[in-house]
Design a protein around this motif. Sequence first.
Motif, PDB file in Angstrom:
ATOM      1  N   LYS A 126      10.826 -41.685 -31.841  1.00  0.00           N
ATOM      2  CA  LYS A 126      11.912 -41.440 -32.785  1.00  0.00           C
ATOM      3  C   LYS A 126      12.256 -39.956 -32.858  1.00  0.00           C
ATOM      4  O   LYS A 126      13.403 -39.600 -33.158  1.00  0.00           O
ATOM      5  CB  LYS A 126      11.544 -41.992 -34.166  1.00  0.00           C
ATOM      6  N   MET A 127      11.293 -39.083 -32.609  1.00  0.00           N
ATOM      7  CA  MET A 127      11.597 -37.658 -32.559  1.00  0.00           C
ATOM      8  C   MET A 127      12.647 -37.374 -31.488  1.00  0.00           C
ATOM      9  O   MET A 127      13.637 -36.674 -31.729  1.00  0.00           O
ATOM     10  CB  MET A 127      10.329 -36.848 -32.266  1.00  0.00           C
ATOM     11  N   ILE A 128      12.453 -37.949 -30.311  1.00  0.00           N
ATOM     12  CA  ILE A 128      13.383 -37.723 -29.213  1.00  0.00           C
ATOM     13  C   ILE A 128      14.739 -38.348 -29.521  1.00  0.00           C
ATOM     14  O   ILE A 128      15.791 -37.718 -29.368  1.00  0.00           O
ATOM     15  CB  ILE A 128      12.808 -38.304 -27.905  1.00  0.00           C
ATOM     16  N   MET A 129      14.730 -39.598 -29.947  1.00  0.00           N
ATOM     17  CA  MET A 129      15.977 -40.304 -30.227  1.00  0.00           C
ATOM     18  C   MET A 129      16.783 -39.599 -31.310  1.00  0.00           C
ATOM     19  O   MET A 129      17.983 -39.348 -31.161  1.00  0.00           O
ATOM     20  CB  MET A 129      15.661 -41.742 -30.622  1.00  0.00           C
ATOM     21  N   ILE A 130      16.118 -39.234 -32.400  1.00  0.00           N
ATOM     22  CA  ILE A 130      16.834 -38.655 -33.536  1.00  0.00           C
ATOM     23  C   ILE A 130      17.302 -37.237 -33.230  1.00  0.00           C
ATOM     24  O   ILE A 130      18.412 -36.849 -33.609  1.00  0.00           O
ATOM     25  CB  ILE A 130      15.940 -38.695 -34.788  1.00  0.00           C
ATOM     26  N   PHE A 131      16.488 -36.451 -32.514  1.00  0.00           N
ATOM     27  CA  PHE A 131      16.949 -35.106 -32.186  1.00  0.00           C
ATOM     28  C   PHE A 131      18.153 -35.155 -31.261  1.00  0.00           C
ATOM     29  O   PHE A 131      19.092 -34.366 -31.405  1.00  0.00           O
ATOM     30  CB  PHE A 131      15.841 -34.280 -31.537  1.00  0.00           C
TER      31      PHE A 131
END
Length: 207
Positions: free
Chosen positions: A149-154
């Motif tokens: 989710k860190m990658i997706m949201i950033f």
Amino acid sequence: MNMENLKQWLTLDHVLSLLDHYRSFGIFPGIAATLLESFFPILPMVVFVMANAAAFGLWKGFFISWIGASLGSLIVFWLTRKIGQQRFFHFVRRHPKVRQFMHWIERHGFGPLFLLYCFPFTPSALVNIVAGLSRISRQQFVLAVLLGKMIMIFTISFIGYDLVALVRQPLRTAAIAVVVLLLWYAGKRVEARFSLTEKQRSEEDRE
């Protein structure tokens, strides 16, 4: 409220106006919006993340969305583990597609969950429930949620904050791809550490 009204209510402009209206509550409306998507997959995660980035700025908006989305997934996973033996979940478990997905997660652990959470249109509510019904370890699930989710949201925050920069600054776009690879590698190393620890514990229990 019919589907057409719901689509109009969940547009980027309307969500931005809601965040501005409830600005006195600080970051909590932004966290609540992304948290609720983990329970109701019909809600547009992409719109909420872009709205947070536009309303609070790139980095603050990213952290708000990441906290809310991660908390939501962890809560759904925890609730499913707690009540997963009830009759409704027995019906879900017997569904061939669900069983196949569960076995896939159990065989591969961190990897497939990480990839699924990297994609913005993954039905995270379904993934959270199936992961909760599976025998995947809590550590692997938490790791996949936080990194994926860190990658997706950033990525969504970056696009929503400055769409033009994605084309005009290809080096920044390439940096996002490098981060994805680094986090994937780091996740696999941590997963191996977890697997080794669990194996050692099993051997100690047998002794």
